[in-house]
Design a protein around this motif. Structure first.
Motif: not given
Length: 168
Positions: A9-16, A88-98, A102-103
């Motif tokens: 799920r990719i989405r624009t963030a809110t202040p929350d 731009m950051y992706v948690a290390p264990e999640e890298r390489g999965g695309g 997408e972000i």
């Protein structure tokens, strides 16, 4: 092993979303041994920035495991603003999965909707993997007409670069 790309799920963030973005940015700086003011300070700053018109973030995953943080500024050379991909950051264990791609795609689409004239990204010279990532997604570190390389110059005006400001 399943070689199918995961759907995120990719989405624009809110202040929350500020607390989670703050955690990701804190993790980013910690991973690369860079000073961080801490999650509490980052959360406070992000709540303010994300509520305004000149900063937005794109999150990937639920809960978020990746983030792109973007600031916009007006400029004299075009009718639209210039966007700076601050982080731009992706948690290390999640890298390489695309998820990073997408972000980035959703971030570019958001910039297009906002009438952004160009997107700037700063990358450390030693970070060849990151440069390859951005190049694979259509970014260049040089003038497309001349091939001349682009450089980033930096000068801090704060004694501690603002990283340890507890009051902001």
């Amino acid at each position: 092993m399943n070689d199918e790309p995961r759907a995120y799920r990719i989405r624009t963030a809110t202040p929350d979303d500020a607390p989670r973005i703050a955690e990701l940015l804190h993790d980013f700086n910690t991973e690369f041994d860079t000073a961080t003011p801490g999650v509490e300070v980052l959360t406070r700053r992000l709540r303010t920035l994300l509520a305004g018109p000149s900063t937005f973030a794109v999150l990937g995953g639920e809960p978020a495991i990746g983030v792109a943080l973007v600031t916009l500024r007006p400029n004299v050379w075009s009718a639209g603003p210039v966007a700076l991909l601050d982080e731009m950051y992706v948690a290390p264990e999640e890298r390489g999965g695309g998820i990073g791609g997408e972000i980035l795609r959703v971030m570019v689409e958001a910039c297009q909707r906002l009438g952004v004239a160009e997107i700037e990204i700063n990358v450390d010279e030693s970070d060849a993997d990151t440069m390859r990532f951005y190049e694979a997604h259509g970014f260049s570190n040089g003038d497309p007409d001349t091939g001349e390389k682009a450089f980033y110059f930096y000068r801090s005006l704060a004694p501690d670069s603002g990283a340890n400001e507890a009051g902001q």
